[in-house]
Design an enzyme around this catalytic site. Structure first.
Site, short mmCIF file in Angstrom:
data_model
loop_
_atom_site.label_atom_id
_atom_site.label_comp_id
_atom_site.label_asym_id
_atom_site.label_seq_id
_atom_site.Cartn_x
_atom_site.Cartn_y
_atom_site.Cartn_z
N PRO A 230 -5.93 -0.05 18.10
CA PRO A 230 -5.22 -0.48 17.44
C PRO A 230 -5.34 0.74 15.85
CG PRO A 230 -7.20 -1.27 17.41
CD PRO A 230 -6.94 -0.48 18.97
N TYR B 52 3.00 6.37 9.64
CA TYR B 52 2.14 5.34 9.70
C TYR B 52 2.65 4.16 9.08
CZ TYR B 52 -2.38 2.41 8.20
OH TYR B 52 -2.71 1.56 7.95
N LYS C 253 -0.35 -0.27 15.14
CA LYS C 253 1.13 -0.24 15.58
C LYS C 253 1.62 -1.51 17.02
CE LYS C 253 2.41 3.30 13.70
NZ LYS C 253 2.52 3.00 12.10
N HIS D 173 1.06 -0.87 0.32
CA HIS D 173 0.20 0.22 0.17
C HIS D 173 0.57 1.10 0.24
CE1 HIS D 173 -4.24 -1.36 1.13
NE2 HIS D 173 -3.62 -2.44 0.37
N TYR E 77 -10.01 5.01 6.76
CA TYR E 77 -10.10 5.75 8.28
C TYR E 77 -11.51 6.82 8.63
CZ TYR E 77 -5.90 3.02 10.18
OH TYR E 77 -4.64 2.26 9.82
#
Length: 389
Positions: A292, A384, A296, A72, A200
């Site tokens: 979550p 990220y 991480k 990704h 998200y």
């Protein structure tokens, strides 16, 4: 038995540590209180930072990951129908890999078994003894038979509820915790992902996450009350809640189907210091938990494994003990940054009980700043994909 490093916990962090040490000629024994099938049946995260991906390659267990994992290059943050695309390539020279934690564990088990690695399942009554001396040992029971494992060092990779952290005296430990007033209801479905990147989503009725495991296996979550129960949610109710929380264009494209797994997870931030006591080291969930939201959990455990494996390799190679002595401080420095990012993502995207109008306006302003500011997007991207080791 005797070994050089006793590893408590046969999940991915314990197995990865065992594999990395084995490749450098360091003997380990892994003790796991559950069966192998039980460990492989746990549904967990699926986004791997570049640091964990590289460790899998260094451990010689990356063949299937590199073949089946999905790279990704970005992610999507949505607030209502407003979407912010965070392109990692625009900000950092790195990507993430979507590859389920269950598959990571499966690959590590296969590698340890191929190398005749010693893994003992179904152990009960594990106790870590004399960790503050030069001669630690672990006692446990298997099939009613009491066993003793002498070792040089003990690595506690046995999770939040394991024995390792509790072995450190209470007067020595300092624990920090934040419990969030909501949970995540998650389902796994054999359906194509709604989008080729993770979404998200923050909405007036709560948070949602659209994730995936592969091209025909999707993982979705919606924010729910802590008091909620899985039985209260039919599949139809879940899909309806998800559609109302994600941008309309994605809701219109969502392919639904029967869930093959459904569960509710509470959210907490937790850190226990120090991560070393005598000859006992803590790794992963034994020392810290993250919500979550930032993906991480497994990745922070992997950074612990990196620091600990390198420290032990140097010690056994040339007697250099600096890495061992500095393990806790080095690991915690990165842990707290991962905790900060996970806390920030959670605070930004969820609706909190009793949230004031001011709090809501602050969320909106934070999202607006993220949308308009390339530097803010770069900070998100850097965290990220994973901070450097």
């Amino acid at each position: 038995m005797r070994t050089q490093v006793a590893i408590i916990g046969g999940g991915p962090s314990g197995l990865l540590l065992s594999q990395l040490l084995h490749l450098q000629g360091i003997d380990t024994v892994v003790l796991e209180r559950k069966t192998k099938d039980y460990v492989l049946g746990r549904i967990r995260a699926g986004v791997l930072e570049i640091g964990l991906v590289n460790q899998m390659r260094a451990a010689g267990v990356a063949e299937r990951m590199d073949k089946e994992g999905i790279i990704h290059h970005g992610t999507v943050i949505s607030y209502g129908d407003d979407q912010i695309g965070i392109n990692f390539s625009d900000h950092v020279d790195a990507t993430v890999m979507v590859y389920g934690q269950t598959e990571v564990t499966r690959d590590l088990y296969a590698a340890r078994e191929a190398m005749n690695g010693k893994i003992v399942f179904d152990v009960e009554g594990v106790q870590i003894n004399d960790a503050d001396t030069d001669a630690p040992y672990v006692t446990y029971t298997v099939d009613g038979s009491e066993q003793r494992l002498d070792c040089d060092y003990v690595a506690g990779c046995d999770g939040f509820h394991g024995v390792s952290r509790q072995t450190i005296p209470a007067e020595t430990r300092r624990e920090y915790e934040k419990v969030y007033p909501f949970g995540w209801l998650g389902i796994l479905s054999e359906t194509p992902p709604v989008h080729d990147e993770l979404i998200y989503a923050s909405s007036d009725i709560g948070f949602a996450l659209c994730s995936m495991r592969n091209a025909n296996l999707s993982r979705y979550y919606v924010q729910c009350d802590l008091s909620d129960k899985v039985e209260n949610w039919s599949d139809a109710a879940f899909w309806d809640a998800l559609k109302r929380r994600i941008p309309e264009e994605h809701a219109d494209n969502l392919i639904t189907g029967p869930s093959i797994e459904k569960s509710i997870a509470p959210l907490r931030s937790f850190v226990s210091e120090p991560m070393k006591w005598g000859r006992l080291f803590l790794c992963g969930d034994a020392a810290h938990i993250v919500p979550p939201t930032g993906a991480k959990g497994l990745n922070t455990a992997a950074s612990d494994v990196h620091y600990l494996s390198q420290a032990l390799i140097k010690f056994y190679d040339n007697g250099d003990q600096a890495g061992i002595d500095g393990y806790s401080a080095k690991a915690l420095a990165r842990v707290w940054k991962a905790e900060r990012f996970s806390w920030w993502m959670t605070s930004l995207l969820h609706r909190f009980p009793g949230q004031s109008d001011f709090d809501f306006k602050m969320q909106q302003a934070e999202v607006a700043f993220l949308k308009d500011n390339a530097n803010a997007q770069a900070v998100l991207a850097q965290n990220y994909v994973g901070l450097p080791y």
